[in-house]
Write a protein that holds these residues in place. Structure first.
Motif, PDB file in Angstrom:
ATOM      1  N   ALA A 207       4.026   4.444  -0.242  1.00 37.91           N
ATOM      2  CA  ALA A 207       5.142   4.098   0.654  1.00 37.91           C
ATOM      3  C   ALA A 207       5.595   2.666   0.406  1.00 37.91           C
ATOM      4  N   ALA A 208       4.629   1.764   0.168  1.00 43.52           N
ATOM      5  CA  ALA A 208       4.982   0.364  -0.093  1.00 43.52           C
ATOM      6  C   ALA A 208       5.749   0.218  -1.404  1.00 43.52           C
ATOM      7  N   MET A 209       5.646   1.234  -2.268  1.00 37.46           N
ATOM      8  CA  MET A 209       6.379   1.213  -3.536  1.00 37.46           C
ATOM      9  C   MET A 209       7.723   1.946  -3.412  1.00 37.46           C
ATOM     10  N   GLY A 210       8.072   2.338  -2.189  1.00 38.91           N
ATOM     11  CA  GLY A 210       9.376   2.961  -1.955  1.00 38.91           C
ATOM     12  C   GLY A 210       9.370   4.479  -1.961  1.00 38.91           C
ATOM     13  N   VAL A 211       8.192   5.097  -1.999  1.00 36.94           N
ATOM     14  CA  VAL A 211       8.125   6.571  -2.048  1.00 36.94           C
ATOM     15  C   VAL A 211       8.262   7.142  -0.629  1.00 36.94           C
ATOM     16  N   HIS A 212       9.184   8.098  -0.472  1.00 37.64           N
ATOM     17  CA  HIS A 212       9.413   8.742   0.831  1.00 37.64           C
ATOM     18  C   HIS A 212       8.298   9.791   1.031  1.00 37.64           C
TER      19      HIS A 212
ATOM     20  N   PRO B  97       7.727   2.069   6.000  1.00 37.88           N
ATOM     21  CA  PRO B  97       7.495   1.160   4.866  1.00 37.88           C
ATOM     22  C   PRO B  97       8.341   1.454   3.626  1.00 37.88           C
ATOM     23  N   TYR B  98       8.593   2.744   3.333  1.00 38.94           N
ATOM     24  CA  TYR B  98       9.326   3.029   2.087  1.00 38.94           C
ATOM     25  C   TYR B  98      10.761   2.496   2.170  1.00 38.94           C
TER      26      TYR B  98
ATOM     27  N   ALA C  86      11.328   5.403  -7.637  1.00 40.47           N
ATOM     28  CA  ALA C  86      11.531   5.604  -6.194  1.00 40.47           C
ATOM     29  C   ALA C  86      12.763   4.836  -5.693  1.00 40.47           C
ATOM     30  N   ILE C  87      12.965   3.629  -6.207  1.00 38.80           N
ATOM     31  CA  ILE C  87      14.104   2.840  -5.686  1.00 38.80           C
ATOM     32  C   ILE C  87      15.401   3.188  -6.404  1.00 38.80           C
TER      33      ILE C  87
ATOM     34  N   ASP D 297       5.823  -5.320   6.739  1.00 35.76           N
ATOM     35  CA  ASP D 297       5.968  -4.220   5.790  1.00 35.76           C
ATOM     36  C   ASP D 297       6.255  -2.881   6.472  1.00 35.76           C
TER      37      ASP D 297
ATOM     38  N   PHE E 103       5.618  11.212  -7.848  1.00 35.06           N
ATOM     39  CA  PHE E 103       5.485  10.760  -6.457  1.00 35.06           C
ATOM     40  C   PHE E 103       4.340  11.497  -5.748  1.00 35.06           C
TER      41      PHE E 103
ATOM     42  N   ARG F 288       4.951  -5.747  -1.549  1.00 38.88           N
ATOM     43  CA  ARG F 288       3.663  -6.372  -1.214  1.00 38.88           C
ATOM     44  C   ARG F 288       2.533  -5.845  -2.090  1.00 38.88           C
TER      45      ARG F 288
ATOM     46  N   VAL G 243       4.005  -1.088   8.219  1.00 36.82           N
ATOM     47  CA  VAL G 243       2.808  -0.266   8.412  1.00 36.82           C
ATOM     48  C   VAL G 243       2.466  -0.224   9.908  1.00 36.82           C
TER      49      VAL G 243
ATOM     50  N   ALA H 235      10.634  -1.242   1.659  1.00 35.00           N
ATOM     51  CA  ALA H 235      10.447  -1.533   0.225  1.00 35.00           C
ATOM     52  C   ALA H 235      11.779  -1.409  -0.504  1.00 35.00           C
ATOM     53  N   ARG H 236      12.545  -0.360  -0.160  1.00 34.29           N
ATOM     54  CA  ARG H 236      13.825  -0.153  -0.837  1.00 34.29           C
ATOM     55  C   ARG H 236      14.857  -1.216  -0.469  1.00 34.29           C
TER      56      ARG H 236
ATOM     57  N   ARG I  34       9.995  13.402 -11.574  1.00 29.58           N
ATOM     58  CA  ARG I  34       9.826  12.311 -10.609  1.00 29.58           C
ATOM     59  C   ARG I  34       9.013  12.794  -9.408  1.00 29.58           C
TER      60      ARG I  34
END
Lengths: 363, 243
Positions: A194-199, B71-72, B104-105, B49, A182, B81, B51, B75-76, A178
């Motif tokens: 980041a918008a996909m939830g990645v830290h 943002p992360y 990621a989630i 979001d 990432f 978006r 940003v 998203a979680r 994973r």
């Protein structure tokens, strides 16, 4: 379609050759030493490939982390009597700790700015080591306790080989986990990741820590084998060499980057003294003056190329960057690894088209 | 589900991109967000979001203030978006692109389960045959689809689609219509930003119009369409007289 695991077969053959190398090279300790040095460069290039090729962090600080671990281990041995093993462990941890700091400071820096920042960091580390001569030995360098009390290169060859294999295995596992996924998404587009939830912050720092520690262990091991380290080993041209090795091999593959490093290290050693057929020697001797004008010198049965090997190497780097952006080895491995993917895509597309046509007719 | 945008103002130096924007979305619906170029649509998206941090105001998602979150984390918490300019991960395969949000989630997600889910989504979006191809090998329209597919893997409650029809072939546009319908049926709220007025009026249940960073209309699309303020913002005073 069942694919033949050619990559796996090649890897096994390569490993067999690497383990048999000391036996093949019996009586030629010089080439054994070249090989074990090439493993150091391979660890450096592969870990840099993980940082730059996978995580997209184009850093010049790698050589500084190597130096930090080596000096930590050397100083602990000299001043506190620590064994090389304990020193290497603490040196590696120290490189990781500084990696956290550099990773954190670099969070908002990208591309050129990141490169400039890490060049500055690397030079600061080198200049401090150079200036603090009472503590570090300064420009005269620091003698380090040998890893093993032996004059043979065979045991140290195997130590470096095992270190390379283990570090590659760890990095390979990371790259295919994973975390690797990432890191690659961060390389591609931090904002989208980041918008996909990645830290992003966590994984960027982790990338610095892991790769710094691998550079650290490679450096500390290698310099305990050599028995000496000096600040000029932290110079930017040596970092450029690591980058060039990874680029020529292929930065998006750990194996390619390490093979690139091994190949280039051997090529540079071999190019120092190019063997010349005996029949050519008389005419070359007649033209010694001309050869010297071009910076070449003649030895017994060989031509000493001196600086020309670096010119050749530079040309190779330029050509690679111009024509093979993914390096010379990586495209070959990829061709083997992705064998049949294009055909599979076409077959699937045709199948779904046919299915749609049948559905259309039935309707 | 509730998204509240409370008195958001965003300044860039001396320029005010958003001016006291107030918007609440508390049910599953399709909200069209339109406005002339430079009206602040994408800035608003970026503020929601995470940003951009707003200069003033607050953003709340499901009764939690989120405008200070990265943002992360947003998203979680269920807000996904797409971007105005497609941002597929180009040197990763389609399948890898899809795996990123799911992994990621949900750190405990099993790889095979994620792959199975991704395959189902790819089939729905009619490009399952491209699963092993790199993002860079896809056409512009296919990259748009990939972004939408990634969003389904994230499975958010609120979906912001920024120009999903820009540069897309009519056939793919139909697929995207199907996508929006599917997302809507799953009970999610969709904020749809587009310059394609036909699509906006066909799909939107509520229409919000931004102009110079402020909301100038919010309501039923047919009513908003007739609003003189909106006509003026879109066509200008002279043109309005001509019409």
């Amino acid at each position: 379609m069942k694919r033949i695991p050619i990559q796996g077969v090649l890897l096994v053959l390569l490993l067999i050759f690497a383990f048999a190398f000391p036996r093949i090279m019996q009586g030629q300790p010089y080439w054994l030493y070249v090989a074990l040095q090439s493993f150091f460069w391979a660890m450096m290039a592969a870990s840099w490939a993980l940082l730059a090729g996978y995580a997209g962090q184009f850093s010049f600080a790698h050589i500084a982390f190597m130096g930090i671990a080596s000096y930590t281990s050397g100083i602990l041995g000299r001043d506190l009597g620590w064994s090389p093993i304990s020193g290497i462990i603490l040196g590696t941890l120290m490189a990781g700790l500084v990696g956290v700091l550099v990773g954190y400071l670099c969070l908002r820096l990208r591309r050129t700015y990141l490169a400039l920042f890490t060049i500055a960091f690397s030079e600061i580390v080198r200049l401090i080591i150079n200036a603090e001569h009472e503590f570090t030995g300064g420009p005269m360098g620091l003698y380090m306790e040998p890893l093993l009390e032996t004059t043979s290169y065979v045991p140290t060859y195997y130590i470096m080989l095992v270190a390379l294999i283990v570090s590659l295995a760890i990095m390979y596992a990371i790259a295919n986990s994973r975390l690797g996924l990432f890191l690659r998404s961060i390389r591609e587009d931090e904002e989208a990741a980041a918008a996909m939830g990645v830290h992003v912050v966590r994984y960027k720092i982790l990338a610095f820590v892991i790769t710094s520690m691998i550079a650290g262990i490679a450096g500390a091991l290698d310099h305990h084998i050599i028995g000496f380290i000096a600040p000029n080993e932290l110079m930017i041209p040596r970092m450029s060499l690591v980058i060039a090795m990874a680029v020529i091999g292929g930065t998006e593959s750990l194996i390619s980057a390490s093979l690139g490093a091994i190949f280039i290290h051997f090529a540079m050693e071999w190019l120092q003294k190019i063997p010349v057929p005996a029949s050519w020697m008389p005419s070359l001797r007649e033209n010694t003056a001309t050869l010297q004008q071009f910076g070449l010198s003649l030895g017994e049965g060989y031509l000493q190329t001196n600086a020309w090997r670096m010119v050749l190497f530079g040309l190779m780097l330029m050509l690679t960057l111009r024509f093979w952006r993914n390096g010379l080895i990586q495209p070959l491995l990829e061709k083997i690894g992705r064998q049949g993917v294009a055909e599979e895509t076409v077959a699937k597309r045709k199948f779904s088209q046919e299915e749609n046509e049948i559905e259309g007719t039935e309707a | 589900m509730k998204l509240e945008i409370k008195n958001i103002t965003k300044n860039f130096g001396g320029m005010q991109a958003l001016n006291n924007v107030e918007l609440t979305i508390d049910k599953s619906e399709i909200i069209g967000l339109i406005g002339p170029n430079g009206a602040g649509k994408t800035t608003l998206t970026n503020v929601i979001d995470g940003v951009y941090k707003p200069s003033e105001g607050e953003v709340w998602l499901n009764d939690e203030r989120i405008d200070h979150l990265p943002p992360y984390k947003i998203a979680r918490r269920g807000l996904g978006r797409t971007f105005q300019v497609t941002r597929a991960f180009r040197r990763m395969t389609v399948m890898e692109n899809m795996m990123v949000p799911a992994m990621a989630i949900n750190p405990g997600a099993k790889r095979q389960n994620v792959i199975n889910k991704a395959q189902g989504i790819l089939e729905f979006l009619t490009f399952e045959h491209l699963a092993n191809e790199y993002g860079r090998g896809l056409s512009g329209g296919q990259q748009k689809l990939l972004e939408l597919a990634r969003l389904l893997m994230l499975d958010p409650d609120f979906v912001i689609l920024d120009e999903p029809f820009a540069g897309v072939h009519p056939t793919l546009q139909e697929t995207i219509y199907g996508y929006i319908d599917k997302v809507r049926q799953e009970g999610k709220a969709i904020i749809l930003i587009s310059h394609d007025m036909d699509s906006i009026f066909t799909l939107s249940e509520r229409l919000v119009v931004l102009d110079f960073g402020a909301i100038i209309a919010d309501g039923n699309p047919q009513n908003v369409k007739q609003d003189p303020v909106v006509i003026k913002a879109y066509l200008g005073e002279d043109e309005e007289e001509d019409y």
